[in-house]
Design a protein around this motif. Structure first.
Motif, PDB file in Angstrom:
ATOM      1  N   GLN A  10       0.838  -1.191   0.000  1.00  0.00           N
ATOM      2  CA  GLN A  10       0.000   0.000   0.000  1.00  0.00           C
ATOM      3  C   GLN A  10       0.877   1.246   0.000  1.00  0.00           C
ATOM      4  N   MET A  11       0.555   2.165  -0.884  1.00  0.00           N
ATOM      5  CA  MET A  11       1.283   3.434  -0.951  1.00  0.00           C
ATOM      6  C   MET A  11       0.383   4.529  -0.387  1.00  0.00           C
ATOM      7  N   PRO A  12       0.943   5.653   0.022  1.00  0.00           N
ATOM      8  CA  PRO A  12       0.116   6.750   0.541  1.00  0.00           C
ATOM      9  C   PRO A  12      -0.908   7.218  -0.498  1.00  0.00           C
ATOM     10  N   LYS A  13      -2.089   7.571  -0.012  1.00  0.00           N
ATOM     11  CA  LYS A  13      -3.149   8.057  -0.883  1.00  0.00           C
ATOM     12  C   LYS A  13      -2.789   9.437  -1.421  1.00  0.00           C
ATOM     13  N   LEU A  14      -3.096   9.650  -2.675  1.00  0.00           N
ATOM     14  CA  LEU A  14      -2.898  10.965  -3.282  1.00  0.00           C
ATOM     15  C   LEU A  14      -4.135  11.832  -3.115  1.00  0.00           C
ATOM     16  N   SER A  15      -5.279  11.193  -2.869  1.00  0.00           N
ATOM     17  CA  SER A  15      -6.539  11.904  -2.756  1.00  0.00           C
ATOM     18  C   SER A  15      -7.584  10.994  -2.116  1.00  0.00           C
ATOM     19  N   ASP A  16      -8.617  11.588  -1.535  1.00  0.00           N
ATOM     20  CA  ASP A  16      -9.714  10.802  -0.980  1.00  0.00           C
ATOM     21  C   ASP A  16     -10.886  10.685  -1.947  1.00  0.00           C
ATOM     22  N   LYS A  17     -10.895  11.513  -2.990  1.00  0.00           N
ATOM     23  CA  LYS A  17     -11.986  11.491  -3.962  1.00  0.00           C
ATOM     24  C   LYS A  17     -11.437  11.581  -5.377  1.00  0.00           C
TER      25      LYS A  17
ATOM     26  N   PRO B 191     -18.932  12.804 -19.966  1.00  0.00           N
ATOM     27  CA  PRO B 191     -18.816  13.810 -18.900  1.00  0.00           C
ATOM     28  C   PRO B 191     -18.326  13.187 -17.593  1.00  0.00           C
ATOM     29  N   ALA B 192     -17.428  13.871 -16.945  1.00  0.00           N
ATOM     30  CA  ALA B 192     -16.927  13.441 -15.635  1.00  0.00           C
ATOM     31  C   ALA B 192     -17.814  14.092 -14.584  1.00  0.00           C
ATOM     32  N   SER B 193     -18.865  13.387 -14.185  1.00  0.00           N
ATOM     33  CA  SER B 193     -19.864  13.992 -13.304  1.00  0.00           C
ATOM     34  C   SER B 193     -20.114  13.206 -12.024  1.00  0.00           C
ATOM     35  N   THR B 194     -19.375  12.125 -11.810  1.00  0.00           N
ATOM     36  CA  THR B 194     -19.593  11.283 -10.637  1.00  0.00           C
ATOM     37  C   THR B 194     -18.387  11.361  -9.706  1.00  0.00           C
ATOM     38  N   ILE B 195     -18.634  11.774  -8.469  1.00  0.00           N
ATOM     39  CA  ILE B 195     -17.558  11.794  -7.465  1.00  0.00           C
ATOM     40  C   ILE B 195     -17.546  10.440  -6.764  1.00  0.00           C
ATOM     41  N   VAL B 196     -16.371   9.819  -6.733  1.00  0.00           N
ATOM     42  CA  VAL B 196     -16.186   8.486  -6.162  1.00  0.00           C
ATOM     43  C   VAL B 196     -15.101   8.570  -5.098  1.00  0.00           C
ATOM     44  N   LYS B 197     -15.325   7.892  -3.960  1.00  0.00           N
ATOM     45  CA  LYS B 197     -14.277   7.828  -2.936  1.00  0.00           C
ATOM     46  C   LYS B 197     -13.173   6.896  -3.418  1.00  0.00           C
ATOM     47  N   THR B 198     -11.937   7.284  -3.201  1.00  0.00           N
ATOM     48  CA  THR B 198     -10.823   6.408  -3.542  1.00  0.00           C
ATOM     49  C   THR B 198     -10.704   5.328  -2.460  1.00  0.00           C
ATOM     50  N   THR B 199     -10.112   4.215  -2.854  1.00  0.00           N
ATOM     51  CA  THR B 199      -9.882   3.122  -1.911  1.00  0.00           C
ATOM     52  C   THR B 199      -8.387   2.854  -1.853  1.00  0.00           C
TER      53      THR B 199
END
Length: 128
Positions: free
Chosen positions: A23-30, A113-121
């Motif tokens: 596992q590497m550090p997250k770059l973003s939560d969304k 279109p990029a219209s959906t916000i998804v949580k990163t895992t």
């Protein structure tokens, strides 16, 4: 004595020797995607310059290559996108989704279109 040697050898073999498989550090939560699974490309972009990744979360890119963009990380601005490099010859490069700086590409063809916000895992930043 042999049991101590076996223990030391076992521990040494268990130590990670590279970034692969961890596992590497997250770059973003969304991230912003076309759908909730981020399974459809948002756009096609062309690389303006070469990019040599700093770790396994990122993909190497050569100037002029086309990249299918599947997600745009959101928390810290729009600094990194996720995509797959399309090489000039199918199969020439292993297809692997990875991140890259959005500043090194230009958008060439919008697809969805990029219209959906998804949580990163954790799997978004896992090195395999």
């Amino acid at each position: 004595m042999p049991s101590k040697l076996w223990l030391v050898l076992s521990l040494w073999l268990a130590l990670p020797t590279s970034e692969a498989g961890r596992q590497m550090p997250k770059l973003s939560d969304k991230k912003l995607c076309a759908d909730s699974d981020c399974s459809h490309p948002i756009l096609i972009a062309r690389a303006l310059q070469d990019y040599y990744p700093g770790d396994c979360r990122f993909i190497p890119i050569r100037q002029g290559q086309l990249i299918y963009v599947y997600g745009m990380l959101r928390d810290r601005g729009n600094l990194f996108w996720a995509g797959i490099v399309q090489d000039s010859y199918y199969g020439q490069q292993e297809a692997r989704i990875g991140h890259f700086p959005s500043s090194i590409v230009e958008e060439t063809h919008p697809l969805m279109p990029a219209s959906t916000i998804v949580k990163t895992t954790k799997w978004d930043f896992y090195c395999n």
